[in-house]
Scaffold this active site. Structure first.
Site, PDB file in Angstrom:
ATOM      1  N   ASP A 181       0.907  -1.137   0.000  1.00 32.91           N
ATOM      2  CA  ASP A 181       0.000   0.000   0.000  1.00 32.91           C
ATOM      3  C   ASP A 181       0.948   1.188   0.000  1.00 32.91           C
ATOM      4  OD1 ASP A 181      -1.439   2.234   0.725  1.00 32.91           O
ATOM      5  OD2 ASP A 181      -2.787   1.143   2.050  1.00 32.91           O
ATOM      6  N   HIS A 182       1.151   1.798  -1.151  1.00 32.72           N
ATOM      7  CA  HIS A 182       2.280   2.727  -1.242  1.00 32.72           C
ATOM      8  C   HIS A 182       2.146   3.941  -0.319  1.00 32.72           C
ATOM      9  CE1 HIS A 182      -0.174   5.003  -4.146  1.00 32.72           C
ATOM     10  NE2 HIS A 182       0.630   6.010  -3.926  1.00 32.72           N
ATOM     11  N   HIS A 244      -5.459   2.963   1.115  1.00 33.18           N
ATOM     12  CA  HIS A 244      -4.706   4.164   1.484  1.00 33.18           C
ATOM     13  C   HIS A 244      -5.370   4.976   2.615  1.00 33.18           C
ATOM     14  CE1 HIS A 244      -2.651   3.057  -2.060  1.00 33.18           C
ATOM     15  NE2 HIS A 244      -3.268   3.812  -2.931  1.00 33.18           N
TER      16      HIS A 244
HETATM   17  C1  BG6 Z   1      -3.117   4.419  -6.502  1.00 29.13           C
HETATM   18  C2  BG6 Z   1      -4.468   4.426  -7.139  1.00 29.13           C
HETATM   19  O1  BG6 Z   1      -3.005   3.381  -5.573  1.00 29.13           O
HETATM   20  O2  BG6 Z   1      -2.914   5.656  -5.837  1.00 29.13           O
HETATM   21  C3  BG6 Z   1      -4.581   5.576  -8.113  1.00 29.13           C
HETATM   22  O3  BG6 Z   1      -4.666   3.201  -7.827  1.00 29.13           O
HETATM   23  C4  BG6 Z   1      -4.245   6.877  -7.439  1.00 29.13           C
HETATM   24  O4  BG6 Z   1      -5.876   5.646  -8.681  1.00 29.13           O
HETATM   25  C5  BG6 Z   1      -2.928   6.774  -6.710  1.00 29.13           C
HETATM   26  O5  BG6 Z   1      -4.157   7.870  -8.438  1.00 29.13           O
HETATM   27  C6  BG6 Z   1      -2.679   8.008  -5.870  1.00 29.13           C
HETATM   28  O6  BG6 Z   1      -1.381   7.949  -5.362  1.00 29.13           O
HETATM   29  P1  BG6 Z   1      -0.603   9.257  -4.956  1.00 29.13           P
HETATM   30  O7  BG6 Z   1       0.665   8.758  -4.361  1.00 29.13           O
HETATM   31  O8  BG6 Z   1      -0.405  10.051  -6.204  1.00 29.13           O
HETATM   32  O9  BG6 Z   1      -1.496   9.951  -3.973  1.00 29.13           O
END
Ligand code: BG6
Length: 506
Positions: A181-182, A244
């Site tokens: 979950d980045h 997230h």
């Molecule tokens: C991803 C989603 O996990 O996170 C995307 O699949 C989204 O739809 C993205 O745009 C958002 O990541 P960040 O790091 O740009 O907030």
């Protein structure tokens, strides 16, 4: 920081958007910082047949475009370690080819059997690839560790997540599975723990006695880009909230862990998820709002509505905006509402968590200006990472006029270097066997279980509308009704479309 042990990285979906935008630049950043092993190789896989040179050319272009590293000149040395293998991941037979390629590279570059498999592929392959790897013995750790990184969403709902988990665990051990979950790799998300637990001043106030409500927003100005086929099946709830945003809630709401190790932190997150008050089906209509962007004009330019996007059904009911109100039933948070919202094609890109404190018990100063009000602590996750505290000050002059002022910390003041990308940190951790910032299966399940009534009602109850909202607005107006208290609204970090992309403090 220690270098990981020598190993090979295999990226399934090695030519995809995620690999090119995030994974390759992250690996390159580690390489530049000398944080990849002395002996390593990367194999990108895809369905087409290409030779290594063509693939290296594609990755070179991606690095030029997406890497934040200044030293792009040195990328040739990195690219030399990159190889390509054309295989169909759903074809079991193709894995012998992968097995042979791994053997060949291990011999050539004297790399041990350690292997990291990254599944940067559509969710329907999350079961297929690990199974096929296992059928070919590529999960066996006798000659070195084997790990598999799985992207989100992990499952489609509670039952499918349980099923996927059981299948994975029947051929891979839990310590080999890294559910990514980045958001957990973002510096500012980890900094929530430091802010809360390295300062004596916040924790005493961090509870229902002093906090009125908590608000979390993750807004994006982009639409779904080229991801229609994936997004149609996911929607905002599965794409952003289940993982997230709920993890952000976990960091904001958790108890202090007994130590900073992987299990202690993950235990506390799970306890938060298990304390979410179950939403009853009949409550969904009131506490969950969904929306979908419609065509409009942003800064004079025509923007497509969701239903006109590529690979999207003209009758699609998939939500591109979702907002929830819920409670955490425990001693710390009993009775404090949590509001979370996320959406595509909103006016700006910003992710922030706002702790709204209660009013002072006795309103001593009645002459308040329009911008006075209870204290807020705003944790800006991105962009312009930092922390802002709003508090009342006397306006100089006669009387006691009060105005809110900002005490604003920008994360960029702390680090002379750029802030590392989330994927960089997460890849590095997985190579070193640290799973603290990866999600554990019980947390994934608890998150799905909590959202299950919303998923079912949105699927089956025709009375719950998908509200349209013009691209470039802050989502459906109906979302204001989630907050049913007078004088309280959502915080709008940026009201003006002309400020698109720029964080402006109002
Ligand atoms: C991803 C989603 O996990 O996170 C995307 O699949 C989204 O739809 C993205 O745009 C958002 O990541 P960040 O790091 O740009 O907030």
């Amino acid at each position: 920081m220690k270098k990981p042990e020598d190993h090979i990285i295999v990226i399934f979906g090695g030519r995809g958007d995620l690999a090119m935008r995030k994974i390759m630049p992250a690996l390159y950043a580690l390489f530049v910082q000398d944080l990849l092993p002395d002996r390593f190789a990367i194999i990108g896989t895809g369905r087409n047949q290409l030779d290594d040179e063509v693939y290296r050319g594609e990755v070179r272009q991606a690095l030029l475009k997406f890497s934040g590293e200044k030293k792009k000149i040195g990328s040739e040395k990195f690219l030399e370690r990159l190889f390509y293998l054309g295989i169909d991941p759903s074809d079991t037979g193709a894995y012998s080819k992968l097995s042979r390629k791994l053997e060949e590279l291990r011999k050539e570059a004297e790399i041990s059997g350690r292997t990291l498999f990254y599944l940067s592929v559509p969710p329907d392959l999350y079961e297929v690839i690990p199974l096929n790897l296992a059928l070919h013995g590529l999960n066996v750790e006798s000659d070195g560790w084997k790990k598999v990184i799985i992207e989100k969403p992990f499952g489609h709902d509670y039952d499918s997540a349980v099923e996927l988990n059981e299948k994975l665990q029947s051929f891979w051990k839990e310590h080999q599975i890294y559910r990514i979950d980045h958001y957990l790799g973002k510096e500012t998300v980890q900094n929530i723990l430091v802010t809360r637990f390295s300062n004596g001043i916040f924790e005493p106030l961090w509870n229902r006695n002093y906090v009125h409500h908590v608000e979390i927003t993750s807004s994006e100005s982009l639409g779904i880009e080229k991801r229609g086929a994936y997004y149609e099946k996911a929607g905002a709830l599965r794409d952003m909230i289940q993982n997230h945003l709920l993890h952000l809630v976990g960091f904001i709401a958790m108890e202090p862990p007994s130590s900073i190790d992987s299990n202690s932190i993950r235990n506390e997150i799970v306890k938060v998820f298990q304390s979410f008050r179950q939403i009853k089906p009949e409550e969904v209509i009131k506490c969950a709002i969904r929306g979908q962007y419609t065509s409009s004009h942003i800064k004079g330019e025509a923007v497509k509505g969701y239903r006109e996007e590529e690979n999207v059904s003209p009758e699609s009911k998939t939500e591109t905006f979702a907002a929830l109100k819920f409670y955490i039933d425990n001693w710390r948070w009993g009775g404090v509402p949590f509001y979370i919202r996320t959406g595509k094609r909103l006016p700006t890109r910003v992710t922030e968590a706002v702790i709204h404190f209660k009013e002072t018990p006795h309103p001593l100063f009645s002459q308040k200006s329009a911008d006075s009000g209870p204290n807020q602590l705003i944790i800006r996750i991105q962009p312009d990472e930092g922390i802002l505290i709003k508090f009342g000050m006397k306006i100089p002059g006669a009387g006691f006029n009060v105005k809110n002022v900002n005490m604003d910390f920008h994360y960029s003041d702390l680090a002379a270097e750029r802030i590392p990308e989330a994927y960089e940190r997460l890849l590095y951790d997985s190579m070193n066997g640290d799973s603290t910032l990866y999600t554990r299966s019980d947390a994934v399940m608890a998150a799905w279980r909590f959202l299950e009534p919303v998923i079912r009602e949105w699927e089956n109850n025709r009375e719950i509308p998908v509200y349209g909202y013009p691209a470039g607005s802050w989502g459906p107006e109906k979302v204001d009704e989630l907050i049913d208290e007078p004088d309280i609204t959502w915080r709008y970090p940026c009201k003006n479309l002309a400020d698109d992309g720029i964080y402006c403090e109002l």
